[in-house]
Enzyme design. Structure first.
Site, PDB file in Angstrom:
ATOM      1  N   HIS A  52       0.909  -1.287   0.140  1.00 35.13           N
ATOM      2  CA  HIS A  52      -0.082  -0.047  -0.021  1.00 35.13           C
ATOM      3  C   HIS A  52       0.748   1.252  -0.008  1.00 35.13           C
ATOM      4  O   HIS A  52       2.258   1.126   0.270  1.00 35.13           O
ATOM      5  CB  HIS A  52      -0.999  -0.066   1.337  1.00 35.13           C
ATOM      6  CG  HIS A  52      -0.247  -0.042   2.559  1.00 35.13           C
ATOM      7  ND1 HIS A  52       0.003   1.108   3.160  1.00 35.13           N
ATOM      8  CD2 HIS A  52       0.164  -1.080   3.427  1.00 35.13           C
ATOM      9  CE1 HIS A  52       0.771   0.998   4.256  1.00 35.13           C
ATOM     10  NE2 HIS A  52       0.792  -0.205   4.327  1.00 35.13           N
ATOM     11  N   CYS A  75       2.944  -5.472   6.820  1.00 31.07           N
ATOM     12  CA  CYS A  75       2.854  -5.010   5.160  1.00 31.07           C
ATOM     13  C   CYS A  75       3.894  -4.265   4.721  1.00 31.07           C
ATOM     14  O   CYS A  75       4.699  -3.909   5.108  1.00 31.07           O
ATOM     15  CB  CYS A  75       1.425  -4.200   5.110  1.00 31.07           C
ATOM     16  SG  CYS A  75      -0.094  -4.902   5.499  1.00 31.07           S
TER      17      CYS A  75
END
Length: 789
Positions: free
Chosen positions: A614, A633
């Site tokens: 992201h 992440c």
């Protein structure tokens, strides 16, 4: 007295007339039953043979019957089967002898059965044909196949379709004996031939073996060994079964030897096993039997199966690794790709080059082959000479300090060798210890756990000249091992084998297509320890513009709820919304926007670890050399460019640009689905070869190398199939009553609120239920203090 002599003679004449008529008709009918000749040539031959006249012959006695010695009955059962036929023939023979007025010395008990076997209508007006119809032609009988069993004068038979052998054998043997006396001479010649030919039909011969005579003893021993349940040549049941199937299909003939000598297949397999170290494997794991000392069938068979077992062990470990990834860490998940033992047997033994076929089970990726080449160079087995750095004074570089102090560079004759050793292609003959050399020395020092000072001191020189089994070799070997875990096909074939590969220790993401790099960017990965980024292979199905951040349960229960105990208003100040589900669990989310913890774009590849790639508002982290700051992440530096590259691969006619992506920024989620999902491979490469051909080393931030080296050196990763993946850690959920007073819970009066989709669906869309999330997974960023992955 009445003279009865005339009457007697008259009566005798009547009796003789009746008897002659009866016998003539009976003989004509009996002989006619065997008649099947109808061509003019055959009838002419029959007419030339005289028929014996009837005579008064006394009834036959038991001494007139002879035992049938022309039919060799294979067993008692078949002999028993012929008894009813003999008895019936005996009764028929009484009539036969009266009718012919001759005693055929070789007549068999089944004569009349042969005659009665096939009735044929014959015209009474053709006695010559009828009288001679019982002739048996020697040539016809001798050339009749074993299955053709009929009366001797029949040119064709129907018994070939009858599976029982006993009855045809009896009929064939006795048929020639049914001929009258003039034809008896042909019976001894005709009868033995069909009887002998019929024997194979009663007892089929054993199929001939395809095994050469010199290898038959070894084959017999292989059959015995493979049938044994105590065989230890194969560690796994499926491999034993595959070996049994392979060798039985070739009548258990050995494949690695012939006549006691090694075949080309055997030589090729042995050569590959002995050279296993070239691929970072341990040759001691694949023992090679001493075929030169194997001189007996037992020893050759034992050596054959031991080499087959080593061949399968090599293929399995070359393809899947010497250890299972679950032994290293709980945050690794790659698709399994075990070997098929039957396919290994077929592939290797049928190949022209068995060594090359066995080598094919090693990874064929370009980066793996480059590491293999560098491993040979580190061991002094490369094409060029081994470079050693001579001892000498410490060399250092001092950078310039403004205009007052210029950079300090030292000159030394060892610098050219140092440039070669470190892979510096710039000014290879220069003796100046400049900034380029100092940076290369600094990077090398970091890779071997030395202080990265950039100074060439004695410890650095010693590390550069380390022995063959040094830290660099170990690092290359464990990285080659990790390549075995990855799929052999990294990309999607229908879009030019495109894929994404992210190297955690290098903090770099690359998009590959048609074997070349299409695009690359920097990334931020998970912190060491509980928040380490997992290693996995999944497929990216779509991207989300303006994503909602659904806080992972691990962050909710391990970080946010404890924070609420200290400050019940912290979530409101961070722009986060808290909801309580019907089952009592807590859900926290952050709506789309510029300050969202995920930034403007999320790249979705659903996985059990609940991680993804992201955007991020914290752009400053990309300037750091080491970028392990997230909760697991992966944050991407240039997400708009990344999105356009992926979309143009999957939809080349859509012409996406970074500007078009940015034009979608807003407050509502927008999903852009890929027609073809793109594989995402998250790897851990602490050693790799860069685009310039230089061997690069990176810091082992998660300690994966050390764990793997311990497993390899202690041989604890041998039985891969018995390894059970570590259980994922769980988090504790405090009871709902533990929420402090003042916490703003979405819903009327803080009542229960069904938040709709479960967390996995919120995170990745409606793809189904996830596995329980681990503690370290999660992603959060604080808006000015929001934690994010």
């Amino acid at each position: 007295m009445r003279d009865c002599s005339n009457n007697r003679r008259g009566f005798d004449r009547v009796l003789m007339t009746v008897a002659a008529t009866f016998l003539t008709v009976s003989a004509t009918s009996a002989f006619a039953q065997d008649t099947s000749r109808s061509s003019p040539a055959e009838l002419a031959i029959d007419a030339a043979i005289p028929r014996p006249e009837p005579a008064n012959v006394p009834p036959p006695t038991a001494s007139d019957f002879k035992t049938d010695t022309t039919a060799a009955l294979p067993d008692a059962a078949k002999a028993t089967d012929t008894q009813p036929t003999d008895a019936k023939a005996a009764d028929a023979k009484v009539t036969d002898t009266k009718a012919t007025d001759t005693k055929a010395p070789d007549a068999k008990p089944t004569d009349t059965k042969a005659v009665d076997a096939k009735p044929v209508d014959v015209k009474p007006a053709e006695p010559s044909a009828t009288a001679t119809s019982t002739e048996s032609k020697p040539a016809d009988v001798a050339t009749t196949p074993a299955t053709d069993s009929k009366p001797a004068d029949a040119p064709k038979t129907d018994t070939a379709v009858a599976p029982p052998a006993a009855a045809p054998a009896t009929e064939t043997a006795t048929a020639p004996a049914a001929t009258p006396a003039p034809a008896t001479a042909t019976a001894p010649t005709a009868a033995p031939t069909p009887a002998t030919a019929a024997a194979p039909a009663t007892e089929p011969a054993k199929a001939a073996s395809n095994v050469p005579a010199e290898d038959q003893p070894v084959a017999d021993k292989l059959r015995e060994l493979l049938a044994s349940k105590t065989l230890r040549s194969f560690d796994r049941k499926n491999e034993h079964a595959a070996a049994e199937k392979f060798y039985s299909a070739r009548d258990y003939a050995p494949v690695f030897t012939q006549a006691g000598k090694l075949t080309e297949t055997g030589k090729g397999v042995i050569a590959r096993l002995k050279n296993a170290a070239a691929d970072g494997l341990n040759p001691e794991d694949y023992p090679v039997p001493d075929f030169a000392a194997a001189t007996s069938p037992d020893a050759l068979a034992d050596a054959e199966l031991k080499l087959a077992g080593s061949m399968l062990d090599y293929a399995r470990q070359a393809q899947s690794g010497r250890m299972h990834w679950s032994q290293v860490s709980a945050d690794i998940l790659y698709p399994e790709h075990p070997i098929d033992p039957a396919e290994v047997f077929s592939n290797v033994t049928s190949a022209k080059d068995a060594s090359a076929a066995l080598d094919g089970y090693n990874p064929q990726h370009k980066l793996y082959k480059e590491l293999k080449k560098k491993l040979a160079e580190l061991r002094g087995e490369g094409d060029g000479p081994v470079v050693r750095i001579a001892e000498g004074p410490a060399l250092r570089y001092v950078a310039a300090r403004g205009k007052k102090q210029a950079a300090e560079e030292m000159d030394d004759p060892r610098v050219p060798d140092l440039r070669t050793k470190l892979g510096i292609s710039e000014n290879p003959e220069s003796t100046t210890y400049d900034a380029t050399v100092a940076r290369a020395v600094q990077k090398f020092q970091s890779s071997v756990d030395l202080k990265p000072s950039g100074v060439l001191d004695d410890r650095t020189v010693k590390a550069l000249n380390s022995p063959k089994r040094d830290r660099q070799i170990d690092t290359v070997i464990v990285n080659m091992e990790r390549w075995r875990w990855l799929p052999r096909q990294l990309g999607a074939a229908n879009v030019g084998n495109a894929y994404v590969i992210l190297n955690i220790p290098d903090y770099t993401l690359k998009v590959m297509q048609n074997g070349a790099q299409v695009w690359s960017t920097r990334v931020v990965t998970g912190k060491p320890g509980q928040h380490a980024t997992p290693l996995l292979t999944e497929t990216m199905k779509y991207i989300t513009v303006n994503p909602t951040w659904n806080v992972p349960p691990s962050i909710i229960y391990n970080e946010y709820l404890p924070a609420l105990q200290q400050d019940p208003t912290v979530l409101d100040r961070m722009g986060l919304k808290l909801e309580r589900n019907r089952d009592g669990t807590i859900h926290i989310s952050q709506p789309p926007g510029e300050a969202n913890a995920l930034g403007r774009i999320r790249f979705n590849f659903p996985n059990k670890f609940l991680v993804y790639q992201h955007d991020t508002p914290d752009k400053y982290l990309f300037a750091k050399q080491e970028r392990a700051y997230s909760h697991g992440c992966m944050r991407v530096q240039n997400p708009d460019q990344y999105a356009s590259v992926l979309l143009n691969i999957t939809e080349p006619n859509a012409h996406y640009t970074p500007e078009r992506i940015r034009s979608m920024y807003g407050s509502s989620e927008v999903d852009l689905k890929f027609p073809t999902p793109i594989p995402v491979n998250i790897t851990y490469q602490t050693a790799f070869v860069d685009d310039a051909g230089k061997l690069e080393f990176r810091k082992d931030i998660y300690g994966r190398d050390a764990t793997m080296l311990s497993l390899l050196k202690n041989n604890r990763g041998k039985d891969l199939e018995t390894v059970v993946a570590h259980a994922q850690p769980s988090y504790s959920r405090p009871p709902s009553s533990s929420l402090p007073a003042g916490v703003n819970v979405a819903g009327a009066n803080g009542g229960w609120n069904n938040s709709g989709p479960n967390f996995f669906e919120r995170l990745f869309g409606g793809f189904g239920q996830p596995e329980p999330p681990p503690v370290r997974r999660g992603q959060a960023q604080q808006q000015r203090r929001v934690y994010t992955r």
